[in-house]
Motif scaffolding. Structure first.
Motif, PDB file in Angstrom:
ATOM      1  N   ILE A   1     -28.031  -4.592  -6.888  1.00  0.00           N
ATOM      2  CA  ILE A   1     -27.614  -3.502  -6.345  1.00  0.00           C
ATOM      3  C   ILE A   1     -28.725  -3.579  -5.059  1.00  0.00           C
ATOM      4  O   ILE A   1     -29.725  -3.686  -5.186  1.00  0.00           O
ATOM      5  N   THR A   2     -28.084  -3.326  -3.855  1.00  0.00           N
ATOM      6  CA  THR A   2     -29.087  -2.979  -2.742  1.00  0.00           C
ATOM      7  C   THR A   2     -28.537  -1.548  -2.116  1.00  0.00           C
ATOM      8  O   THR A   2     -27.450  -1.267  -1.972  1.00  0.00           O
TER       9      THR A   2
ATOM     10  N   LEU B   1     -22.517  -8.095  -6.498  1.00  0.00           N
ATOM     11  CA  LEU B   1     -23.521  -7.110  -5.737  1.00  0.00           C
ATOM     12  C   LEU B   1     -23.013  -6.009  -5.239  1.00  0.00           C
ATOM     13  O   LEU B   1     -21.886  -6.068  -4.668  1.00  0.00           O
ATOM     14  N   ILE B   2     -23.634  -4.836  -5.687  1.00  0.00           N
ATOM     15  CA  ILE B   2     -23.366  -3.640  -5.056  1.00  0.00           C
ATOM     16  C   ILE B   2     -24.070  -3.014  -3.719  1.00  0.00           C
ATOM     17  O   ILE B   2     -25.291  -3.234  -3.999  1.00  0.00           O
ATOM     18  N   VAL B   3     -23.467  -3.014  -2.735  1.00  0.00           N
ATOM     19  CA  VAL B   3     -23.954  -2.468  -1.464  1.00  0.00           C
ATOM     20  C   VAL B   3     -23.759  -1.319  -1.192  1.00  0.00           C
ATOM     21  O   VAL B   3     -22.753  -0.970  -0.944  1.00  0.00           O
ATOM     22  N   ILE B   4     -24.812  -0.324  -0.974  1.00  0.00           N
ATOM     23  CA  ILE B   4     -24.788   0.991  -0.670  1.00  0.00           C
ATOM     24  C   ILE B   4     -25.209   1.411   0.680  1.00  0.00           C
ATOM     25  O   ILE B   4     -26.430   1.107   0.784  1.00  0.00           O
TER      26      ILE B   4
ATOM     27  N   TYR C   1     -17.195 -10.623  -5.625  1.00  0.00           N
ATOM     28  CA  TYR C   1     -18.292 -10.656  -5.823  1.00  0.00           C
ATOM     29  C   TYR C   1     -19.071  -9.398  -5.178  1.00  0.00           C
ATOM     30  O   TYR C   1     -20.420  -8.966  -5.754  1.00  0.00           O
ATOM     31  N   VAL C   2     -18.835  -9.017  -3.989  1.00  0.00           N
ATOM     32  CA  VAL C   2     -19.490  -8.157  -3.262  1.00  0.00           C
ATOM     33  C   VAL C   2     -18.736  -6.749  -3.052  1.00  0.00           C
ATOM     34  O   VAL C   2     -17.643  -6.778  -2.660  1.00  0.00           O
ATOM     35  N   LEU C   3     -19.387  -5.609  -3.435  1.00  0.00           N
ATOM     36  CA  LEU C   3     -18.817  -4.349  -3.450  1.00  0.00           C
ATOM     37  C   LEU C   3     -19.333  -3.630  -2.584  1.00  0.00           C
ATOM     38  O   LEU C   3     -20.503  -2.874  -2.725  1.00  0.00           O
TER      39      LEU C   3
ATOM     40  N   LEU D   1     -30.827  -5.221 -11.548  1.00  0.00           N
ATOM     41  CA  LEU D   1     -31.818  -5.429 -10.761  1.00  0.00           C
ATOM     42  C   LEU D   1     -31.609  -4.747  -9.446  1.00  0.00           C
ATOM     43  O   LEU D   1     -30.569  -4.531  -9.026  1.00  0.00           O
ATOM     44  N   PHE D   2     -32.670  -4.513  -8.658  1.00  0.00           N
ATOM     45  CA  PHE D   2     -32.646  -4.185  -7.262  1.00  0.00           C
ATOM     46  C   PHE D   2     -33.000  -5.140  -6.384  1.00  0.00           C
ATOM     47  O   PHE D   2     -34.087  -5.795  -6.403  1.00  0.00           O
TER      48      PHE D   2
END
Length: 708
Positions: free
Chosen positions: A520-521, A550-553, A574-576, A595-596
């Motif tokens: 996550i980022t 990968l979570i993108v906020i 793969y990218v949210l 993980l971050f």
């Protein structure tokens, strides 16, 4: 109320004996030579003795106060700048306890000797300054300021302190020279002194008197200046003669009572009141004599006031909520009695956040035409500064605090300088680095640079979010003695206590299973965060292991380009991209990840790293100077900026080197304790107390007495 001459003579004989006179004369000749104006053919000490040691002069003050008030003020009394204790001893002789507060030790020693010689016990003399009185709220029925305001450092603060210690219904008596009278200056006896520029006036004093000790700290008090300050305290001015004209029955002199009754009968009482009012408020009068009564229902608490200039817009601030977050984020709780938020912008929304916490918007529409808009922005700082001056004077603000380096901070500094208030600014990010990665148009860039340098050079206190920002501020021209490290604070419990059921719901909504490796980022999708690098690292990981997610906020001006990169390389499964999420939900998303990840090019501090470590996530980040206070090789994996290959390898090692990651998490769990919200609040409070000791000393003294 009168004092008999026999009692006065007996007091003068005891308290002004030959020993005390000689002690006083030696002090005056040593300290005041060349300051007070006396004719050459007279003794140096004669006139000063009459004004400071003679009980007859203080009797006139005592009787004037009691004659002006229908009822005598309840004791005890307080004289600020009590000098040699003459007024306190006089009050004590008639059975009224009087306290004296004096900053200089030599007059206090003489006052103690006179007290012992007079044989009185009730008077109490303490060493202290008027800006920070060592007394609790609402302690005195009468507070006297007799020729003191022209010598203090902060007139507003002295009057506020006097009003604080005054009982509801008590009286404040102010006597001071009027420097708008165009007469001889009261101390030096030199004509036209207040009309001259300070440099010329100092030469004038040095040339004809020799000693400039008093002049360097002299305040030019005026009738209207003192009246305007007292009027803001919401007290009631007492005009004795006017009261007698309106109510002749209150006059004790029979002939005057008959004359005033006739004036009322013939309808000229109103005219006489106007004439008397003009005489009392005459701007050319030699002396200022004002008596103000505190309302019986007045609040005795007059604590420090803060004017806050946030970087957020009013709508953004209100969206954050009206609870303790706003209060704690912008001002440490318990330190200020009131916080006022001020903005300049086009937002018209204005609302009270909570009782005692105010939000006000100064609206000024800017034209859409480029040239006119530029001119409006040029005058934005002086416009806002003048509006803030009015706010500072109206709300009796003690400290101005700006939360960024921009036009709001520049306007706050200008307003603080004009009103003589201390001003603090916060620096959160290095603009010089920001404009390198995200260049702006020439004039916009020039405006930002000038505003930053102006704020760093002229702010009284500079709060930096990290040690790296202290170094940056020093390079930009700030004095290191004015800088202080004040980290952003984090509610650690909020990120440590995560609802497991809510985490399972989030993972289910995102289509994540126990077999997925989730990174996550969190952050804006802008050049500073370098989204291309973390997407490239994910592409390398997915090629070897398709279980990566990968979570993108966050959102930003590179979001569209990032989505295009994901689509072009087939990374859509793969990218949210989740956009912005509520800050209260952020711990849940951290709980859904393994993980971050942070591939930023530069940071002022990196608060999101603390939040991720508090949530128990391993951290993989870039090695930059701004985050050295938060992460290091012992509690995180650090790689060079822009190195997608190293970033991918570090992310993969999180799942292959379990023992090392466990040690990192233990170190991280201990290191984030330094950034706990309560500790950071206390750090900020301690810095305020060290920076402005006189402003908060009275509160600290009162708290110590309460604890005892």
């Amino acid at each position: 109320m009168s004092i008999h001459n026999e009692k006065l003579e007996e007091l003068d004989r005891r308290a002004n004996n030959d020993v005390i006179r000689n002690q006083w004369t030696r002090l005056v000749k040593t300290v005041y030579e060349g300051i007070f104006a006396f004719d050459d053919d007279r003794d140096l000490t004669r006139e000063h003795y009459t004004s400071s040691m003679d009980f007859a002069s203080k009797r006139s003050v005592y009787e004037s106060i009691h004659n002006a008030l229908a009822e005598a003020p309840d004791g005890p009394y307080l004289e600020i700048g009590s000098g040699y204790g003459t007024f306190a001893l006089l009050c004590d002789s008639v059975g009224v306890r009087c306290f004296g507060c004096e900053p200089d030790s030599e007059p206090l020693a003489i006052a103690a000797s006179r007290k012992q010689a007079a044989g009185v016990d009730a008077s109490v003399f303490l060493q202290g300054v008027g800006e920070s009185l060592p007394y609790q709220d609402g302690s005195f029925g009468l507070v006297l300021l007799d020729n003191v305001l022209e010598h203090v450092q902060d007139i507003d603060r002295v009057l506020a302190e006097a009003w604080r210690v005054l009982k509801p219904g008590g009286a404040l008596w102010v006597v001071a020279p009027n420097y708008a009278s165009f007469r001889r200056e009261a101390h030096y006896g030199l004509p036209w002194l207040p009309l001259l520029p300070r440099t010329v006036a100092r030469w004038y004093v040095r040339r004809f008197r020799g000693n400039t000790a008093f002049f360097d700290s002299l305040n030019y008090t005026t009738v209207w200046g003192i009246r305007s300050r007292l009027r803001r305290m919401k007290g009631r001015f007492v005009w004795p003669t006017i009261e007698k004209i309106r109510n002749p029955a209150d006059c004790s002199n029979p002939p005057k009572r008959r004359i005033l009754s006739l004036a009322g009968a013939f309808g000229i009482a109103r005219i006489l009141c106007g004439i008397e009012w003009l005489r009392l408020t005459n701007p050319l009068s030699k002396r200022i004599e004002l008596l103000v009564r505190k309302p019986p229902d007045a609040d005795t608490k007059q604590g420090p006031q803060l004017l806050c200039l946030p970087a957020d817009s009013p709508d953004s601030l209100l969206r954050l909520g009206v609870g303790s977050f706003i209060w704690n984020h912008y001002a440490p709780p318990g330190l200020f009695d009131r916080v006022t938020f001020a903005f300049l912008g086009n937002e018209s929304r204005s609302k009270s956040l909570e009782a005692g916490r105010h939000l006000q918007v100064y609206r000024k529409r800017f034209a859409d035409h480029t040239l006119v808009k530029g001119l409006c922005y040029l005058f934005r700082v002086p416009y806002f500064a003048l509006r803030l001056v009015r706010t500072i004077l109206r709300d009796r603000v003690d400290v101005v605090r700006a939360r960024s380096l921009g036009y709001n901070a520049a306007a706050g500094i200008v307003a603080a300088k004009l009103t003589g208030k201390p001003c603090a600014v916060s620096i959160h990010a290095p603009y010089a680095t920001d404009r390198h990665y995200a260049p702006k148009p020439f004039f916009a860039d020039l405006e930002e640079r000038l505003l930053e340098q102006f704020c760093l050079r002229f702010a009284d206190r500079i709060y930096c979010v990290s040690t790296a920002m202290v170094d940056y501020a020093a390079r930009m021209g700030a004095d290191r003695s004015r800088t202080s490290v004040l980290h952003n604070r984090v509610d650690l419990d909020k990120f440590r206590k995560v609802d497991g059921h809510r985490v399972d719901e989030i993972r289910s909504q995102l289509g994540l299973t126990s077999n997925h490796k989730v990174a996550i980022t969190v952050g804006r999708i802008v050049p500073q965060k370098d989204p291309r690098t973390f997407l490239d690292a994910l592409r390398r990981l997915v090629d070897a292991d398709p279980s990566w997610r990968l979570i993108v906020i966050g959102v930003g001006n590179l979001e569209a380009a990032s989505r295009a990169y994901v689509k072009r390389h087939g990374l859509e499964p793969y990218v949210l991209f989740l956009g912005n999420v509520n800050h209260d939900d952020l711990p849940t998303y951290f709980g859904a990840a393994d993980l971050f990840l942070l591939s930023t090019l530069y940071e002022g501090f990196g608060i999101v790293l603390i939040e991720a470590q508090a949530a128990g996530l391993p951290v993989v980040a870039t090695r930059i100077s701004g985050t050295t206070d938060v992460v290091n090789d012992a509690n995180a994996d650090l790689v060079l900026t822009g190195d997608a290959g190293s970033l991918a390898k570090s992310m993969a090692r999180v799942f292959t080197e379990a023992d090392r990651i466990r040690e990192q998490l233990e170190v991280a769990s201990a290191s984030v304790e330094a950034f706990d919200e309560k500790k950071m609040m206390q750090t900020e409070i301690n810095d305020y107390l060290a920076w402005l000791p006189s402003l908060f000393r009275s509160r600290s003294t009162a708290e110590e007495k309460d604890r005892q």
